[in-house]
Motif scaffolding. Structure first.
Motif, short mmCIF file in Angstrom:
data_model
loop_
_atom_site.label_atom_id
_atom_site.label_comp_id
_atom_site.label_asym_id
_atom_site.label_seq_id
_atom_site.Cartn_x
_atom_site.Cartn_y
_atom_site.Cartn_z
N ALA A 155 0.85 -1.19 0.00
CA ALA A 155 0.00 0.00 0.00
C ALA A 155 0.89 1.24 0.00
O ALA A 155 0.58 2.24 -0.67
CB ALA A 155 -0.92 -0.01 1.22
N GLY A 156 1.99 1.18 0.72
CA GLY A 156 2.93 2.31 0.77
C GLY A 156 3.49 2.63 -0.60
O GLY A 156 3.71 3.80 -0.94
N ILE A 157 3.70 1.61 -1.41
CA ILE A 157 4.23 1.83 -2.77
C ILE A 157 3.25 2.66 -3.60
O ILE A 157 3.65 3.47 -4.43
CB ILE A 157 4.56 0.46 -3.44
CG1 ILE A 157 5.83 -0.12 -2.82
CG2 ILE A 157 4.71 0.61 -4.96
CD1 ILE A 157 6.21 -1.50 -3.30
N VAL A 158 1.95 2.50 -3.33
CA VAL A 158 0.96 3.30 -4.07
C VAL A 158 1.10 4.78 -3.71
O VAL A 158 1.15 5.65 -4.59
CB VAL A 158 -0.47 2.79 -3.79
CG1 VAL A 158 -1.52 3.73 -4.39
CG2 VAL A 158 -0.65 1.37 -4.33
N GLY A 159 1.21 5.08 -2.43
CA GLY A 159 1.37 6.48 -2.00
C GLY A 159 2.65 7.08 -2.54
O GLY A 159 2.67 8.23 -3.03
N LEU A 160 3.72 6.30 -2.46
CA LEU A 160 5.02 6.76 -2.97
C LEU A 160 4.95 7.03 -4.47
O LEU A 160 5.47 8.04 -4.97
CB LEU A 160 6.06 5.67 -2.62
CG LEU A 160 7.28 5.37 -3.46
CD1 LEU A 160 8.16 6.58 -3.66
CD2 LEU A 160 8.08 4.28 -2.77
N THR A 161 4.27 6.15 -5.20
CA THR A 161 4.13 6.30 -6.66
C THR A 161 3.41 7.62 -6.99
O THR A 161 3.86 8.38 -7.85
CB THR A 161 3.32 5.11 -7.23
OG1 THR A 161 4.04 3.91 -6.96
CG2 THR A 161 3.08 5.25 -8.72
N LYS A 162 2.33 7.88 -6.27
CA LYS A 162 1.53 9.07 -6.58
C LYS A 162 2.28 10.36 -6.21
O LYS A 162 2.27 11.34 -6.97
CB LYS A 162 0.19 9.01 -5.85
CG LYS A 162 -0.68 7.88 -6.42
CD LYS A 162 -2.03 7.79 -5.75
CE LYS A 162 -2.84 6.67 -6.41
NZ LYS A 162 -4.19 6.55 -5.91
N ALA A 163 2.93 10.37 -5.05
CA ALA A 163 3.67 11.56 -4.62
C ALA A 163 4.81 11.85 -5.59
O ALA A 163 5.02 13.00 -6.02
CB ALA A 163 4.20 11.36 -3.20
N ALA A 164 5.55 10.82 -5.95
CA ALA A 164 6.69 11.01 -6.86
C ALA A 164 6.21 11.40 -8.25
O ALA A 164 6.82 12.25 -8.92
CB ALA A 164 7.51 9.72 -6.92
N ALA A 165 5.09 10.80 -8.69
CA ALA A 165 4.55 11.13 -10.03
C ALA A 165 4.22 12.63 -10.11
O ALA A 165 4.49 13.28 -11.12
CB ALA A 165 3.31 10.29 -10.31
N LYS A 166 3.66 13.18 -9.01
CA LYS A 166 3.33 14.61 -9.00
C LYS A 166 4.59 15.47 -9.05
O LYS A 166 4.59 16.54 -9.63
CB LYS A 166 2.52 14.95 -7.75
CG LYS A 166 1.07 14.52 -7.85
CD LYS A 166 0.27 14.93 -6.63
CE LYS A 166 -1.18 14.47 -6.77
NZ LYS A 166 -1.94 14.64 -5.53
N GLU A 167 5.66 15.00 -8.41
CA GLU A 167 6.90 15.79 -8.38
C GLU A 167 7.57 15.90 -9.74
O GLU A 167 8.19 16.91 -10.05
CB GLU A 167 7.90 15.18 -7.39
CG GLU A 167 7.61 15.52 -5.95
CD GLU A 167 8.79 15.20 -5.02
OE1 GLU A 167 9.95 15.21 -5.49
OE2 GLU A 167 8.54 14.95 -3.84
#
Ligand code: NAP
Length: 242
Positions: A155-167
């Motif tokens: 589940a953490g990988i999903v949050g990390l993916t979205k935050a990094a994608a926005k950056e």
């Protein structure tokens, strides 16, 4: 002209299972692939089959992940695709799971994926192009009993993916996640047969998936077919948990 002609890709944990199949599909679509795995012999053997490069690399090591990306760019001049696939399980009920079991699983999946995203995106943002694919799991969406460590990490990988994608979206770098369901690999071969059968029976398509079916989703997210897709989670689970 194939989908990934001239592209350079790195796949972690690619010495066997889903990672090895992702490497095979990327090569089949025209990419040159660096196969990285904790087990250097396994990485070299897949690399030999695919005329690629095999590297021993522990995804939890900051130095090793930096070197993996730097060596790839030195050898090929660019890096177009990075797949954070390496994974491990240490299943146990909450009553029996040790802190060491929790830390080991979270470290490989979350720290490993974060390091891969950080190192690969640093190169890709300068290039103004690139695609990163993180392998999560439907276990991170639904939660599996006996997998509090693994489900938390996935589940953490999903949050990390979205935050990094926005950056990095404005640098033309895309980052997406894939959530496989029950897939036939050495990881699931280790499950008790009755648990595997019970999970397979719960899949609407009434069968486990094959590594090639996960690899197809990765090829799509790697290629220009998905040029306007970032920060998404693509489920490859035969309809499970829709
Ligand atoms: P697998 O057959 O166990 O392959 C995982 C690979 O990752 C192995 O070669 C393993 O090497 C490597 N690895 C483990 N720790 C590593 C580390 N610290 N650094 C580098 N490599 C490391 O598993 P799989 O089923 O193909 O799974 C691949 C990915 O898909 C994982 O992220 C997994 O969580 C995910 N996934 C799998 C399923 C499924 O049903 N199979 C479902 C959802 C998601 P060693 O063998 O040497 O440890």
């Amino acid at each position: 002209m194939t989908l990934l002609d001239g592209k350079v890709a790195v796949v972690t944990g690619a010495g066997q299972g889903i990672g090895a199949e992702i490497a095979r599909e990327l090569v089949a679509h025209g990419a040159q692939v660096v196969i990285a795995d904790l087990d250097g012999d396994a990485a070299h053997s897949v690399a030999e089959e695919l005329s690629g490069t095999g590297v021993a690399c522990d995804v939890t090591s900051e130095e090793a992940m930096h070197a993996l990306v730097a060596d790839t760019v030195r050898a090929h001049g660019h890096l177009d695709l990075f797949v954070n696939n390496a994974g491990t399980t240490r299943d146990a009920s909450l009553k029996k799971m040790s802190v060491a079991d929790f830390d080991a699983v979270v470290t490989v999946h979350l720290r490993g994926t974060w390091l891969g995203v950080r190192e690969a995106s640093a190169v890709m943002r300068e290039q103004k192009s690139g695609s990163i694919v993180n392998i999560s799991s439907l276990s991170g969406k639904s939660g599996n009993p006996g997998q509090t460590n693994y489900s938390a990490a996935k589940a953490g990988i999903v949050g990390l993916t979205k935050a990094a994608a926005k950056e990095v979206a404005h640098h033309n770098v895309r980052i997406n996640a894939v959530q496989p369901g029950l897939i036939r690999t050495p990881m699931t071969a280790a499950m008790p047969p009755e648990v595997f059968a019970e999970r397979e029976a719960a899949v609407p398509m009434k069968r486990a998936g094959e590594p090639k079916e996960v690899a197809g989703a990765v090829v799509f997210l790697a290629s220009e077919l998905s040029s306007y897709i970032t920060g998404t989670v693509l489920e490859v689970g035969g309809g499970r948990y829709m």
